[in-house]
Design a protein around this motif. Structure first.
Motif, PDB file in Angstrom:
ATOM      1  N   PHE A   1       0.811  -1.214   0.000  1.00 20.77           N
ATOM      2  CA  PHE A   1       0.000   0.000   0.000  1.00 20.77           C
ATOM      3  C   PHE A   1       0.851   1.274   0.000  1.00 20.77           C
ATOM      4  CE2 PHE A   1      -3.062  -3.027   1.842  1.00 20.77           C
ATOM      5  CZ  PHE A   1      -4.099  -2.827   0.943  1.00 20.77           C
ATOM      6  N   TYR A   2       2.156   1.156   0.026  1.00 21.14           N
ATOM      7  CA  TYR A   2       3.004   2.342   0.178  1.00 21.14           C
ATOM      8  C   TYR A   2       2.952   3.274  -1.034  1.00 21.14           C
ATOM      9  CZ  TYR A   2       4.634   0.278   4.434  1.00 21.14           C
ATOM     10  OH  TYR A   2       4.671  -0.234   5.692  1.00 21.14           O
ATOM     11  N   LEU A   3       2.974   2.728  -2.235  1.00 23.07           N
ATOM     12  CA  LEU A   3       2.878   3.588  -3.412  1.00 23.07           C
ATOM     13  C   LEU A   3       1.518   4.270  -3.481  1.00 23.07           C
ATOM     14  CD1 LEU A   3       4.716   1.464  -6.122  1.00 23.07           C
ATOM     15  CD2 LEU A   3       5.540   3.500  -4.936  1.00 23.07           C
ATOM     16  N   LEU A   4       0.512   3.594  -2.972  1.00 25.17           N
ATOM     17  CA  LEU A   4      -0.820   4.201  -2.916  1.00 25.17           C
ATOM     18  C   LEU A   4      -0.825   5.406  -1.982  1.00 25.17           C
ATOM     19  CD1 LEU A   4      -3.673   3.854  -4.003  1.00 25.17           C
ATOM     20  CD2 LEU A   4      -4.156   2.392  -2.051  1.00 25.17           C
ATOM     21  N   MET A   5      -0.064   5.336  -0.910  1.00 26.72           N
ATOM     22  CA  MET A   5       0.017   6.468   0.017  1.00 26.72           C
ATOM     23  C   MET A   5       0.717   7.663  -0.636  1.00 26.72           C
ATOM     24  SD  MET A   5      -1.537   5.261   2.617  1.00 26.72           S
ATOM     25  CE  MET A   5      -2.481   4.197   1.550  1.00 26.72           C
ATOM     26  N   VAL A   6       1.744   7.391  -1.438  1.00 31.33           N
ATOM     27  CA  VAL A   6       2.424   8.469  -2.155  1.00 31.33           C
ATOM     28  C   VAL A   6       1.481   9.056  -3.214  1.00 31.33           C
ATOM     29  CG1 VAL A   6       4.407   9.061  -3.607  1.00 31.33           C
ATOM     30  CG2 VAL A   6       4.690   7.477  -1.683  1.00 31.33           C
ATOM     31  N   ALA A   7       0.674   8.186  -3.834  1.00 24.81           N
ATOM     32  CA  ALA A   7      -0.311   8.662  -4.805  1.00 24.81           C
ATOM     33  C   ALA A   7      -1.316   9.601  -4.135  1.00 24.81           C
ATOM     34  CB  ALA A   7      -1.024   7.484  -5.463  1.00 24.81           C
TER      35      ALA A   7
ATOM     36  N   LEU B   1      -0.125   4.275   7.713  1.00 23.45           N
ATOM     37  CA  LEU B   1      -0.149   2.912   7.200  1.00 23.45           C
ATOM     38  C   LEU B   1       0.741   2.000   8.033  1.00 23.45           C
ATOM     39  CD1 LEU B   1      -0.959   0.826   5.037  1.00 23.45           C
ATOM     40  CD2 LEU B   1       1.039   1.561   3.742  1.00 23.45           C
ATOM     41  N   ARG B   2       1.916   2.477   8.387  1.00 24.10           N
ATOM     42  CA  ARG B   2       2.833   1.654   9.188  1.00 24.10           C
ATOM     43  C   ARG B   2       2.256   1.321  10.554  1.00 24.10           C
ATOM     44  NH1 ARG B   2       7.793   0.074   7.806  1.00 24.10           N
ATOM     45  NH2 ARG B   2       8.405   0.153   9.966  1.00 24.10           N
ATOM     46  N   LYS B   3       1.437   2.206  11.101  1.00 20.12           N
ATOM     47  CA  LYS B   3       0.833   1.948  12.407  1.00 20.12           C
ATOM     48  C   LYS B   3      -0.425   1.095  12.313  1.00 20.12           C
ATOM     49  CE  LYS B   3       2.623   5.943  14.811  1.00 20.12           C
ATOM     50  NZ  LYS B   3       3.532   5.239  15.685  1.00 20.12           N
TER      51      LYS B   3
ATOM     52  N   GLY C   1       0.050  -2.253   7.567  1.00 13.63           N
ATOM     53  CA  GLY C   1       1.457  -1.919   7.422  1.00 13.63           C
ATOM     54  C   GLY C   1       2.373  -2.787   8.245  1.00 13.63           C
ATOM     55  N   ARG C   2       1.811  -3.574   9.142  1.00 10.44           N
ATOM     56  CA  ARG C   2       2.619  -4.449   9.992  1.00 10.44           C
ATOM     57  C   ARG C   2       2.514  -5.877   9.515  1.00 10.44           C
ATOM     58  NH1 ARG C   2      -0.189  -3.712  15.212  1.00 10.44           N
ATOM     59  NH2 ARG C   2      -1.420  -2.164  14.164  1.00 10.44           N
ATOM     60  N   LYS C   3       3.588  -6.593   9.694  1.00 13.68           N
ATOM     61  CA  LYS C   3       3.538  -8.027   9.439  1.00 13.68           C
ATOM     62  C   LYS C   3       3.037  -8.680  10.715  1.00 13.68           C
ATOM     63  CE  LYS C   3       7.044  -8.126   5.959  1.00 13.68           C
ATOM     64  NZ  LYS C   3       8.235  -8.711   5.435  1.00 13.68           N
TER      65      LYS C   3
END
Length: 150
Positions: free
Chosen positions: A25-31, A65-67, A71-73
């Motif tokens: 989802f990281y590129l989506l966050m930059v988008a 997202l990381r939180k 974003g977590r495994k």
């Protein structure tokens, strides 16, 4: 192209397509940052403010997202070895005729498998329940139904 704001929309579209191919989802966050900058352009803000808004929104979205749970495994390989949603054999029963120091070989699902007795389990049950898979080795415990059959 900078003056029309088209850069932000094309960039967001490219990032979304890359996201679909990549799977995180990281590129989506930059988008999202690019989309926020495009909206800032429509509001008539200067290019430097658009860049700042794009960076701030993208950074905030990535941190959120990381939180989040996305974003977590949440599961590592050790947990997957014991998870019946991942390994459908967990919970199945099998018979083991002879043990050799907590290890055996038995037929299960039409194939020969290595079997390992979980620590503290007895070797005289004959019927065992699979609790984990470690590579191609089945980890078993004495089945609750073994006492009734013994």
């Amino acid at each position: 192209m900078w003056h029309s704001g088209l850069f932000w929309w094309i960039g967001a579209g490219v990032l979304i397509v890359l996201e679909l191919m990549h799977g995180t989802f990281y590129l989506l966050m930059v988008a999202l940052g690019f989309i926020a900058a495009a909206i800032a352009h429509l509001a008539g803000l200067d290019l430097s403010l658009q860049l700042g808004i794009a960076a701030a929104v993208a950074l905030a979205a990535v941190l959120l997202l990381r939180k989040s749970r996305f974003g977590r495994k949440t599961r590592n390989r050790a947990e997957a070895a014991h998870n019946p949603d991942v390994n459908l054999d967990i919970g199945s029963t099998l018979t083991v005729s002879a043990w050799h120091d907590g290890h055996a070989r038995t037929n299960y699902r039409g194939a020969s498998w290595d079997v390992e007795l979980a620590p503290g389990e007895r070797e005289d049950a004959n019927l065992y329940e699979i609790t984990a898979l470690r590579g191609n080795c089945l980890v078993v415990v004495a089945s609750r139904h073994a006492g009734a059959r013994a």
